[in-house]
Design a protein around this motif. Structure first.
Motif, PDB file in Angstrom:
ATOM      1  N   GLY A  55       6.836  31.300  22.832  1.00 22.81           N
ATOM      2  CA  GLY A  55       6.277  32.836  23.256  1.00 22.81           C
ATOM      3  C   GLY A  55       5.024  31.919  24.204  1.00 22.81           C
ATOM      4  N   ARG A  56       4.808  32.395  25.397  1.00 26.29           N
ATOM      5  CA  ARG A  56       3.595  31.506  26.219  1.00 26.29           C
ATOM      6  C   ARG A  56       3.035  30.847  25.591  1.00 26.29           C
ATOM      7  NH1 ARG A  56       4.541  31.377  31.207  1.00 26.29           N
ATOM      8  NH2 ARG A  56       6.365  33.692  32.450  1.00 26.29           N
ATOM      9  N   ALA A  57       2.220  31.277  24.550  1.00 28.59           N
ATOM     10  CA  ALA A  57       1.061  30.910  24.391  1.00 28.59           C
ATOM     11  C   ALA A  57       1.174  29.529  22.750  1.00 28.59           C
ATOM     12  CB  ALA A  57      -0.053  32.127  23.052  1.00 28.59           C
ATOM     13  N   ALA A  58       2.562  29.859  22.112  1.00 31.01           N
ATOM     14  CA  ALA A  58       3.047  28.222  22.062  1.00 31.01           C
ATOM     15  C   ALA A  58       2.908  26.973  22.098  1.00 31.01           C
ATOM     16  CB  ALA A  58       5.044  27.898  21.515  1.00 31.01           C
ATOM     17  N   PRO A  59       1.710  25.742  21.236  1.00 27.41           N
ATOM     18  CA  PRO A  59       2.099  24.476  21.813  1.00 27.41           C
ATOM     19  C   PRO A  59       3.024  23.775  22.595  1.00 27.41           C
ATOM     20  CG  PRO A  59       0.851  25.106  19.885  1.00 27.41           C
ATOM     21  CD  PRO A  59       2.150  26.034  20.088  1.00 27.41           C
ATOM     22  N   TRP A  60       2.365  23.022  24.019  1.00 26.31           N
ATOM     23  CA  TRP A  60       3.495  22.455  24.840  1.00 26.31           C
ATOM     24  C   TRP A  60       3.983  21.182  24.155  1.00 26.31           C
ATOM     25  CZ3 TRP A  60       3.050  23.193  30.260  1.00 26.31           C
ATOM     26  CH2 TRP A  60       2.961  24.408  31.184  1.00 26.31           C
ATOM     27  N   PHE A  61       3.088  20.793  23.091  1.00 27.07           N
ATOM     28  CA  PHE A  61       3.180  19.177  22.999  1.00 27.07           C
ATOM     29  C   PHE A  61       3.621  19.141  20.664  1.00 27.07           C
ATOM     30  CE2 PHE A  61       1.948  18.623  27.196  1.00 27.07           C
ATOM     31  CZ  PHE A  61       3.440  18.411  27.500  1.00 27.07           C
ATOM     32  N   ARG A  62       3.833  18.662  20.498  1.00 28.17           N
ATOM     33  CA  ARG A  62       3.854  18.283  18.961  1.00 28.17           C
ATOM     34  C   ARG A  62       3.774  16.886  18.740  1.00 28.17           C
ATOM     35  NH1 ARG A  62       8.775  21.781  18.286  1.00 28.17           N
ATOM     36  NH2 ARG A  62      10.557  20.659  18.959  1.00 28.17           N
ATOM     37  N   ASP A  63       3.600  16.178  17.936  1.00 34.42           N
ATOM     38  CA  ASP A  63       3.008  14.746  17.462  1.00 34.42           C
ATOM     39  C   ASP A  63       4.530  14.355  16.834  1.00 34.42           C
ATOM     40  OD1 ASP A  63       2.451  12.233  16.531  1.00 34.42           O
ATOM     41  OD2 ASP A  63       0.561  12.890  16.119  1.00 34.42           O
ATOM     42  N   ALA A  64       4.897  13.033  17.296  1.00 35.26           N
ATOM     43  CA  ALA A  64       6.344  12.633  17.311  1.00 35.26           C
ATOM     44  C   ALA A  64       6.641  11.477  16.779  1.00 35.26           C
ATOM     45  CB  ALA A  64       7.621  13.626  17.769  1.00 35.26           C
ATOM     46  N   THR A  65       5.417  11.301  16.740  1.00 37.78           N
ATOM     47  CA  THR A  65       4.673   9.531  16.461  1.00 37.78           C
ATOM     48  C   THR A  65       5.455   9.052  14.959  1.00 37.78           C
ATOM     49  OG1 THR A  65       2.867   9.961  17.536  1.00 37.78           O
ATOM     50  CG2 THR A  65       3.275   7.586  15.884  1.00 37.78           C
ATOM     51  N   VAL A 112       0.512   7.581  20.557  1.00 37.66           N
ATOM     52  CA  VAL A 112       0.887   8.742  19.715  1.00 37.66           C
ATOM     53  C   VAL A 112       2.466   9.176  20.816  1.00 37.66           C
ATOM     54  CG1 VAL A 112       0.317  10.913  19.530  1.00 37.66           C
ATOM     55  CG2 VAL A 112      -1.583   9.159  19.600  1.00 37.66           C
ATOM     56  N   VAL A 113       3.317   9.695  20.009  1.00 34.23           N
ATOM     57  CA  VAL A 113       4.311  10.159  20.702  1.00 34.23           C
ATOM     58  C   VAL A 113       4.741  11.440  21.077  1.00 34.23           C
ATOM     59  CG1 VAL A 113       7.000  10.571  20.952  1.00 34.23           C
ATOM     60  CG2 VAL A 113       5.575   8.489  20.330  1.00 34.23           C
ATOM     61  N   LEU A 114       4.503  12.187  21.894  1.00 34.13           N
ATOM     62  CA  LEU A 114       3.935  14.200  22.260  1.00 34.13           C
ATOM     63  C   LEU A 114       5.701  13.916  22.676  1.00 34.13           C
ATOM     64  CD1 LEU A 114       0.508  13.193  23.607  1.00 34.13           C
ATOM     65  CD2 LEU A 114       1.367  14.344  22.220  1.00 34.13           C
ATOM     66  N   GLU A 115       6.219  14.806  21.642  1.00 38.36           N
ATOM     67  CA  GLU A 115       7.313  15.646  22.485  1.00 38.36           C
ATOM     68  C   GLU A 115       7.000  16.801  22.945  1.00 38.36           C
ATOM     69  OE1 GLU A 115      11.647  17.269  19.944  1.00 38.36           O
ATOM     70  OE2 GLU A 115       9.821  16.388  18.772  1.00 38.36           O
ATOM     71  N   ASN A 116       7.803  17.164  24.280  1.00 38.90           N
ATOM     72  CA  ASN A 116       7.583  18.316  24.835  1.00 38.90           C
ATOM     73  C   ASN A 116       8.232  19.673  23.747  1.00 38.90           C
ATOM     74  OD1 ASN A 116       8.195  20.282  26.673  1.00 38.90           O
ATOM     75  ND2 ASN A 116       8.150  18.899  28.340  1.00 38.90           N
ATOM     76  N   ALA A 117       8.051  20.374  24.659  1.00 41.42           N
ATOM     77  CA  ALA A 117       8.139  21.882  22.917  1.00 41.42           C
ATOM     78  C   ALA A 117       7.836  22.746  23.716  1.00 41.42           C
ATOM     79  CB  ALA A 117       7.488  21.423  22.101  1.00 41.42           C
ATOM     80  N   VAL A 118       8.486  22.733  24.776  1.00 43.65           N
ATOM     81  CA  VAL A 118       8.018  24.086  25.837  1.00 43.65           C
ATOM     82  C   VAL A 118       9.539  25.185  26.444  1.00 43.65           C
ATOM     83  CG1 VAL A 118       7.534  25.072  28.626  1.00 43.65           C
ATOM     84  CG2 VAL A 118       6.356  23.032  27.120  1.00 43.65           C
ATOM     85  N   ALA A 119       9.391  26.189  26.104  1.00 44.47           N
ATOM     86  CA  ALA A 119      10.645  27.100  25.900  1.00 44.47           C
ATOM     87  C   ALA A 119      11.479  26.548  27.938  1.00 44.47           C
ATOM     88  CB  ALA A 119      10.440  28.508  26.320  1.00 44.47           C
ATOM     89  N   ARG A 120      12.649  26.245  28.001  1.00 45.10           N
ATOM     90  CA  ARG A 120      12.558  26.129  29.174  1.00 45.10           C
ATOM     91  C   ARG A 120      14.403  26.312  29.624  1.00 45.10           C
ATOM     92  NH1 ARG A 120      12.569  22.267  25.993  1.00 45.10           N
ATOM     93  NH2 ARG A 120      13.699  21.210  24.757  1.00 45.10           N
ATOM     94  N   GLY A 121      14.958  26.111  30.349  1.00 43.85           N
ATOM     95  CA  GLY A 121      16.078  26.051  30.994  1.00 43.85           C
ATOM     96  C   GLY A 121      17.198  25.096  31.186  1.00 43.85           C
ATOM     97  N   GLY A 122      17.964  24.966  31.876  1.00 41.06           N
ATOM     98  CA  GLY A 122      18.873  23.662  32.092  1.00 41.06           C
ATOM     99  C   GLY A 122      17.266  22.597  33.259  1.00 41.06           C
TER     100      GLY A 122
END
Length: 521
Positions: A17-27, A445-455
């Motif tokens: 969803g568009r409101a979902a966070p774009w980054f999650r902590d993967a440290t 801090v490592v911030l993993e990209n969690a955005v919906a995307r295509g190729g």
């Protein structure tokens, strides 16, 4: 010449969803467990609060992204301090501490910034580390080992240096070096700033100190460098520099240089194509803000957020100043368009440091992220509402205007930090840009990209400063600069991430500095 790649990555198609966070902590899962030691003392020495940088590099030549952290230590600097640290990646988001086997990469000094590039043409990544004290050139060897070649290369600087950068200034095929220097302080007799009541002493403003001149080192191609600051026209630069970024905003194929100076005029140096520079600051309008005022000048980014095909400049600054976006109007002219881009009001309270333009959601336009954190640890005693730790910010690009998207930032802005460096790169190998954030006196801090995307298509392996253009099936032209993403005191991965949202990428072409355009299949 370095290898050239055009990788197509098949990324997740699951809709978020568009409101979902774009980054999650993967440290924790990444293994990048690094804590910066600022050496905070009762004397409030200014270097203690400046933080230190990091570099996202391929240290061992295996094609996987590694991370090099610059460390501080006790202040004043003392023997026996912990050294810088190297972590080698497995290409899937996990890293191991390889410092013990890295040779001189474990250099121990009171570290500031780091530049990376292949300066001797052997295919291995080399490093230049700035310190409060002697700088060091570290030449890469096989297996992620480095050796100190500072003296042999003719380099050496024992002043307080800050942000370094490698780039091919004279288009002779090797990387030259520009090193910003900050201010001159007396460690034995530190200035007292702030109230003299217990607990109220504070770090001094840089206006209390004299600036130090930057230096430009020309690579002579035989393993040595020569101080060519004056010969290249770069001598008038005693400007309390914190960083410099090479870029080609006039599109003439060579790299100009933009320098961020703290509380004095920034500098724009125009390259004539031979490695000789002219001071074009006044003409370009990039030395001061729209009100004619100087600003703090800390972090730097170059990008094309308005999608008009040329490069704009972004500088992070102190609180009550706002960060500044200089829009490229063509013909060598820039306009302070911070308000028009929606960036003035959201950046007046925080103190900005590291910053990156990046298309995090791969929709074809560049978003913006900024690491924030005050330099005065007890600022709350002096100003209601101001804090030392501050949340980082995510600005989503919406048709060339930015929106402060705190609700999408996720782990990037979830908690206040003493932010300093912010670097973009594909840390987990899934084909999209993640973030690494460093703190002053705190953990990375490592911030993993969690955005919906295509190729996504990823361009790597080309010379720093390469211009990348991609045409999309819906008629857009995406313009990016590869490499030299210095942010603050370090650099991100030398890669360009290309996405077009619902459209397709029809063609990608590149032009390395001094070279001709060529199409990549």
């Amino acid at each position: 010449m370095e290898r050239e790649e055009l990788n197509t990555e098949d990324t997740e198609s699951t809709e978020i969803g568009r409101a979902a966070p774009w980054f999650r902590d993967a440290t924790a899962t990444s293994g990048l467990l690094f804590e910066h030691d600022a050496g905070f003392s009762a004397e409030k020495h200014l270097p203690e609060t400046m933080g230190a940088g990091a570099a996202l590099i391929d240290a061992d030549g295996d094609g996987r992204l590694d991370v090099y952290f610059v460390q501080g230590g006790a202040f004043p600097p003392a023997e026996g301090a912990d050294g810088n640290r190297l972590f080698l990646g497995d290409g899937a988001g996990r890293f191991r501490d390889a410092t013990a086997a890295s040779g001189d990469a474990a250099h121990a000094g009171y570290g500031m910034g780091v530049a990376a590039g292949d300066v001797d043409g052997d295919g291995a990544t080399d490093l230049y580390v700035t310190n409060f004290g002697p700088d060091v050139l570290l030449l890469g060897e096989r297996g992620g080992r480095f050796r100190d070649a500072t003296s042999a290369a003719g380099l050496g600087d024992e002043r307080w240096t800050a942000g370094p950068v490698f780039f091919d200034a004279d288009l002779d095929g090797d990387l030259d070096l520009y090193v910003t220097a900050y201010v001159e302080i007396d460690v034995a007799n530190p200035e007292w700033c702030g109230d003299r009541a217990p607990g109220w002493r504070s770090y001094c403003h840089p206006d209390r100190y004299s600036g130090l001149p930057d230096r430009y080192w020309r690579n002579d191609g035989d393993g040595t460098f020569a101080d060519a600051t004056e010969a290249a026209g770069l001598a008038d630069n005693a400007g309390k520099g914190l960083g410099a970024i090479p870029c080609d905003p006039d599109g003439d194929g060579d790299l100009d240089l933009y320098v961020a100076n703290d509380s004095v005029e920034n500098k724009f140096w125009r390259n004539d194509g031979t490695g000789s520079f002219a001071d074009d600051t006044l003409f370009t309008g990039t030395g001061v803000n729209r009100n004619g005022a100087t600003e703090a000048g800390m972090g730097l980014a170059v990008g094309d957020p308005d999608g008009d095909g040329d490069f704009d400049l972004f500088v992070t600054n102190f609180d009550d100043e706002s960060n500044t976006l200089y829009r490229n109007d063509g013909d060598g002219l820039f306009t302070d368009a911070t308000i028009a881009f929606g960036l003035e009001a959201p950046s007046r309270l925080p103190v900005g440091f590291g910053t990156v333009f990046e298309d995090f959601d791969l929709d074809g336009d560049q978003d913006l992220a900024v690491a924030n954190g005050h330099i005065i640890d007890n600022i709350h005693l002096y100003h209601d509402g101001k804090t030392w730790k501050q949340p980082a910010q995510l600005f989503v690009n919406d048709g060339g205007r930015f929106r402060d998207a705190a609700e999408l930032a996720g782990a990037l802005g979830a908690e206040p930090r003493v932010g300093r460096g912010l670097y973009s790169g594909d840390l987990d190998g899934d084909g999209d840009p993640d973030l690494l954030l460093t703190q002053c006196g705190g953990p990375a801090v490592v911030l993993e990209n969690a955005v919906a995307r295509g190729g996504a298509r990823v361009v790597r392996g080309l010379a720093p400063g390469t211009r990348v253009e991609a045409r999309t099936s819906d008629g857009r032209v995406l313009v990016r600069q590869l490499g030299a993403a210095v942010s603050y005191f370090g650099l991100g991965e030398s890669a360009v991430f290309l996405g077009a949202g619902d459209a397709d990428l029809a063609r990608v072409r590149v032009r390395e500095p001094g070279g001709a355009w060529r199409t990549l299949d």
